[in-house]
Write an enzyme that holds these catalytic residues in place. Structure first.
Site, PDB file in Angstrom:
ATOM      1  N   LYS A 137     -10.956  -0.460  -5.883  1.00  0.00           N
ATOM      2  CA  LYS A 137     -10.180  -0.080  -7.065  1.00  0.00           C
ATOM      3  C   LYS A 137      -9.055  -1.069  -7.364  1.00  0.00           C
ATOM      4  O   LYS A 137      -8.878  -1.484  -8.509  1.00  0.00           O
ATOM      5  CB  LYS A 137      -9.619   1.324  -6.855  1.00  0.00           C
ATOM      6  CG  LYS A 137      -8.580   1.765  -7.860  1.00  0.00           C
ATOM      7  CD  LYS A 137      -8.150   3.184  -7.593  1.00  0.00           C
ATOM      8  CE  LYS A 137      -7.357   3.316  -6.335  1.00  0.00           C
ATOM      9  NZ  LYS A 137      -5.982   2.783  -6.425  1.00  0.00           N
ATOM     10  N   THR A 138      -8.285  -1.436  -6.331  1.00  0.00           N
ATOM     11  CA  THR A 138      -7.142  -2.337  -6.545  1.00  0.00           C
ATOM     12  C   THR A 138      -7.620  -3.689  -7.052  1.00  0.00           C
ATOM     13  O   THR A 138      -7.000  -4.296  -7.936  1.00  0.00           O
ATOM     14  CB  THR A 138      -6.355  -2.507  -5.233  1.00  0.00           C
ATOM     15  OG1 THR A 138      -5.915  -1.215  -4.783  1.00  0.00           O
ATOM     16  CG2 THR A 138      -5.145  -3.391  -5.443  1.00  0.00           C
ATOM     17  N   ASP A 193      -3.002   3.679 -12.806  1.00  0.00           N
ATOM     18  CA  ASP A 193      -3.660   3.864 -11.515  1.00  0.00           C
ATOM     19  C   ASP A 193      -3.509   5.323 -11.070  1.00  0.00           C
ATOM     20  O   ASP A 193      -2.553   5.998 -11.443  1.00  0.00           O
ATOM     21  CB  ASP A 193      -3.025   2.912 -10.495  1.00  0.00           C
ATOM     22  CG  ASP A 193      -3.807   2.843  -9.196  1.00  0.00           C
ATOM     23  OD1 ASP A 193      -4.965   3.302  -9.171  1.00  0.00           O
ATOM     24  OD2 ASP A 193      -3.260   2.313  -8.211  1.00  0.00           O
ATOM     25  N   GLU A 194      -4.451   5.796 -10.261  1.00  0.00           N
ATOM     26  CA  GLU A 194      -4.400   7.163  -9.709  1.00  0.00           C
ATOM     27  C   GLU A 194      -4.184   8.196 -10.813  1.00  0.00           C
ATOM     28  O   GLU A 194      -3.333   9.091 -10.705  1.00  0.00           O
ATOM     29  CB  GLU A 194      -3.287   7.276  -8.652  1.00  0.00           C
ATOM     30  CG  GLU A 194      -3.383   6.267  -7.520  1.00  0.00           C
ATOM     31  CD  GLU A 194      -4.492   6.558  -6.526  1.00  0.00           C
ATOM     32  OE1 GLU A 194      -5.319   7.462  -6.799  1.00  0.00           O
ATOM     33  OE2 GLU A 194      -4.562   5.877  -5.488  1.00  0.00           O
ATOM     34  N   GLN A 204     -10.346  12.801  -5.249  1.00  0.00           N
ATOM     35  CA  GLN A 204      -9.160  12.541  -4.428  1.00  0.00           C
ATOM     36  C   GLN A 204      -7.893  13.090  -5.077  1.00  0.00           C
ATOM     37  O   GLN A 204      -6.791  12.614  -4.809  1.00  0.00           O
ATOM     38  CB  GLN A 204      -9.016  11.043  -4.161  1.00  0.00           C
ATOM     39  CG  GLN A 204     -10.175  10.451  -3.374  1.00  0.00           C
ATOM     40  CD  GLN A 204      -9.944   9.003  -3.000  1.00  0.00           C
ATOM     41  OE1 GLN A 204      -9.046   8.675  -2.235  1.00  0.00           O
ATOM     42  NE2 GLN A 204     -10.771   8.120  -3.540  1.00  0.00           N
ATOM     43  N   ARG A 249     -10.741   7.903   5.032  1.00  0.00           N
ATOM     44  CA  ARG A 249      -9.775   6.911   5.530  1.00  0.00           C
ATOM     45  C   ARG A 249     -10.401   6.092   6.653  1.00  0.00           C
ATOM     46  O   ARG A 249      -9.903   5.024   6.999  1.00  0.00           O
ATOM     47  CB  ARG A 249      -8.509   7.582   6.081  1.00  0.00           C
ATOM     48  CG  ARG A 249      -7.667   8.416   5.134  1.00  0.00           C
ATOM     49  CD  ARG A 249      -7.354   7.743   3.848  1.00  0.00           C
ATOM     50  NE  ARG A 249      -8.356   8.090   2.838  1.00  0.00           N
ATOM     51  CZ  ARG A 249      -8.572   7.399   1.720  1.00  0.00           C
ATOM     52  NH1 ARG A 249      -7.889   6.311   1.472  1.00  0.00           N
ATOM     53  NH2 ARG A 249      -9.493   7.784   0.857  1.00  0.00           N
TER      54      ARG A 249
END
Length: 771
Positions: A32-33, A224-225, A255, A615
């Site tokens: 994503k980043t 973002d998010e 998420q 994670r």
């Protein structure tokens, strides 16, 4: 176009789709980043002015990382020109420019949560309201909830249902407290974190010309998010993007775990309703985790109804199966986890920093800290008291805050008599009451103290003390105009008496507090040098304090980073570790009994499990206890339903389930455990009968073949003998290697435990269970 190399097909589409609304559904570990940063770089490379790009993130760390990556493609100058940062930092920047429209000074103070709580406490005291009935944290939480839903004081009083709800909660005075709190903050020239959103919404709603100005400025917006945005953030983004609609939102509905903070998952679920022509791109390839981990996470999240269907997959190695450990107690679980980390680090040459222990609530840390300390495993608990929340740091910063905004009442009252200078609580209360009656700030009163002294009711001695204090503050303000930030701060620390006070305490705690002040001064010096090296850098005290107030990153000041990370699952979001231990997988703990009363709550708990599992890069270990201390009592626990939602093909059960009630009541099917192997123990060669000469046999040692004892757990005819495999509620699984004694009440057993080593136990008290 080298920066586009290596992107997969979906990533490439997300990066190169420039015009119009775009929703990027980014599964866990899907890059994503990289997509966000390359998309911004691509915009600039295609002629978009970086000053016209707004990128909103949820952490300062994410913003810094993205800016660094973008700079490598387009250069430092263009990267610096992008408006990029957290929602709060960007909106604070806008408010600094436009605050005068709302009646605030441009150098308004930003109150953190502790400052805001202190104001609430003072408001309750001034209004003679019992803080036991109106608990300050609860009051502040309620006000925060109203602000995030854009419910101002006037809106509150115009909505009878809100007042009725507060009356039902025995808080009928909440509206008046809310009003007084807002007035106090305004008079002090201060905004709390929620105000940064509320006031920005107010600014864009009340002043169309300002909205038009920033619509024209921000022609390309990236968020973002997006699944974690609240109603207030959603409205600001929607307003700013309404002219050009070049809005790109990136997130993962699977998420969304911050409903308790006001996050609204429907912001992302309804994106296509807001923008029917939006392009949707799904990033489904997980580059982080093994196939087993990804498949197990998919199994669980598939049970949610409210979601975008995605086919997240991994082309990494198949990987180890996910280990599941059933412990007899929380201590047994903690010992197992600590032993596993030690064994894994030695066997596979892993660093301790490769491991994370994730839990649902902070209260679970104690057992794991004890177990890790016993094995000399270094660890760090995240989410504890941070550097800037320590008392001595808050005191020093209060002095600095007062230099740039003397109307900051919270800072003023914190240090007016610290260190002690004879300005007690009675005097302070007189100042508060007088300022309130005169409708001025305490600073204005102090600036004209001779004029107001008799009206306030202050004697000459107190007036002199107040004037000495205020003259000192004024001198610091003058010095700030001619000296460096560091020199001014050092003068404040010395002349105020802070350093003298802390140096006088030579206890370890006092020395530590002095070191913290020194570290803050070092930090300030480093900030100055950094800003001096930046183009357009701002080495002002105001900027330094704003960076502190807006800081959301967990920082470890200690030198050695090689530590096991302990944190809540919420804190782990966005992080990754080679090995993850997900602990406390029990009903009413995870899922939490407070968050599983409705389908929406349960689905968020399931998303939390999904976040925790993803994670892990290489290995994941799940554990639960069948008993746990709660309020000083041992209570039975059942395995979390989430365990039964994972296909057993991806699981490796370390030990068998002995009591079927822990399967049936939790919904776990017994066939999950049918093929479980017996515990993997190092088998000791133990003879069934001692072959020794009679003359050498101690009188108190019974031949082991007949040395037996009923299990204290009430196992009926079960007996314990040498060679038996046993379970202990603290030490876990082991093997009896020696028995000593003939008296049933005094038989001793030497047990080699799998994870805790050799222990000598008195069977009468040991509560061993034969496997």
């Amino acid at each position: 176009m080298d920066y586009l190399k290596g992107l997969n097909e979906a990533q490439y589409q997300a990066v190169t789709t420039i015009k119009g609304p775009l929703m990027v559904l980014a599964g866990a570990g899907s890059g994503k980043t990289r997509v966000l940063t390359m998309r911004i770089a691509h915009l600039i490379q295609n002629g978009v002015d970086p000053f016209n790009i707004l990128a909103l993130t949820f952490t300062n760390k994410a913003a810094r990382e993205m800016k660094d990556r973008i700079a490598k493609v387009v250069g430092d100058s263009d990267a610096r020109s992008i408006w990029m940062g957290t929602f709060h930092s960007i909106f604070a920047r806008i408010l600094r420019i436009e605050a005068h429209c709302l009646g605030f000074p441009s150098n308004f103070t930003i109150y953190d949560s502790q400052d805001a709580l202190n104001v609430i406490k003072k408001v309750l005291k001034e209004m003679s309201i019992d803080s036991d009935l109106y608990k300050p944290k609860k009051v502040l939480g309620r006000i925060s909830q109203y602000k995030n839903n854009l419910i101002t004081v006037n809106a509150y009083f115009n909505r009878p249902e809100l007042r009725e709800a507060d009356e039902m909660a025995n808080m009928k005075l909440l509206g008046e407290i809310y009003r007084k709190y807002v007035e106090t903050c305004f008079k002090s020239g201060a905004m709390d974190f929620d105000d940064l959103l509320l006031r920005t919404n107010e600014l864009l709603t009340r002043f169309p010309e300002i909205l038009a100005k920033y619509q024209d400025r921000f022609r390309y917006i990236l968020v973002d998010e997006y699944q974690d945005t609240n109603h207030s953030q959603y409205l600001i983004v929607k307003a700013l993007a309404s002219k050009f609609e070049n809005l790109c939102v990136v997130g993962d509905d699977a998420q969304s775990i911050y409903a308790f903070r006001g996050a609204n998952i429907y912001n992302i679920l309804n994106f296509k309703k807001d923008y029917p022509d939006a392009v949707t791109v799904s990033l489904e390839q997980n580059y982080r985790s093994t196939q087993n981990i990804v498949n197990a996470a998919n199994d669980v999240i598939a049970k949610n109804q409210q979601q975008f269907k995605k086919n997240v997959f991994s082309e990494n190695e198949q990987g180890d199966k996910i280990k599941v450990y059933r412990s007899l107690s929380d201590a047994d679980e903690a010992n197992f986890v600590a032993a596993q980390i030690l064994e894994n680090s030695l066997r596979n040459q892993r660093q301790y920093s490769d491991f994370a222990i994730l839990y649902r609530t902070n209260s679970q840390t104690r057992a794991f800290e004890d177990a890790l300390r016993r094995k000399n495993i270094p660890y760090k608990v995240y989410g504890g008291l941070s550097f800037y929340q320590r008392k001595e740091i808050k005191d020093f910063i209060a002095y600095l805050r007062l230099l740039i905004n003397e109307n900051d009442q919270e800072a003023l009252l914190r240090i007016i008599n610290y260190p002690t200078r004879g300005i007690g609580e009675t005097t302070q209360n007189k100042l508060i009451v007088a300022a309130d009656q005169l409708n001025i700030s305490i600073a204005e009163l102090l600036n004209n103290l001779p004029l107001y002294a008799s009206q306030v009711g202050l004697n000459a001695g107190v007036v002199n003390k107040l004037m000495e204090f205020w003259s000192m503050i004024k001198a610091f303000q003058v010095m700030m105009k001619t000296e460096t930030l560091y020199q001014t701060a050092m003068e404040v620390a010395q002349r105020s008496g802070l350093i003298k006070l802390l140096k006088s305490d030579q206890t370890p705690e006092g020395v530590s507090r002095m070191e913290n002040i020194q570290e803050l001064l070092n930090s300030l010096q480093g900030f100055m040098e950094e800003q001096q090296q930046l183009e357009g850098g701002d080495a002002s005290l105001s900027n330094f304090l704003e960076n502190i107030a807006l800081s959301t990153d967990t920082q470890d000041k200690e030198n050695d980073p090689n530590k096991v990370s302990l944190m809540t699952i919420h804190l782990s979001k966005g992080l990754e570790f080679p090995v993850v231990h997900l602990v406390g997988l029990e009903e009413n703990l995870f899922p939490s009994f407070m968050s599983s009363n409705t389908r929406e709550e349960l689905e968020e708990e399931r998303r939390l499990f999904y976040v925790a599992l993803t994670r892990a890069e290489k290995q994941a270990v799940l554990s639960y206890a069948v008993s746990r201390f709660q309020w000083g009592k041992i209570t039975d626990a059942e395995p979390s339903r989430f365990l039964s939602e994972v296909d057993p093909a991806y699981l490796d059960f370390i030990n068998p389930v002995m009591e079927k009630r822990f399967i049936n009541t939790s919904g776990l099917k017994s066939d999950l455990f049918d093929s479980i192997s017996t515990p993997r123990l190092v088998k000791k060669e133990a003879p069934k009968k001692l072959k020794v000469q009679p003359a050498l046999t101690p009188k108190n040692l019974k031949p082991v073949a007949s040395a037996k004892i009923n299990t204290p757990s009430g196992g009926g005819v079960d007996h314990i003998e040498v060679g038996d495999r046993v379970r202990h509620d603290r030490f876990g699984m082991g093997e009896v290697v020696f028995l000593d004694g003939t008296d049933p009440h005094n038989i001793k057993a030497k047990v080699m435990f799998q994870y805790e080593g050799e222990k000598n136990l008195i069977l009468k008290f040991a509560k061993l269970t034969k496997l």
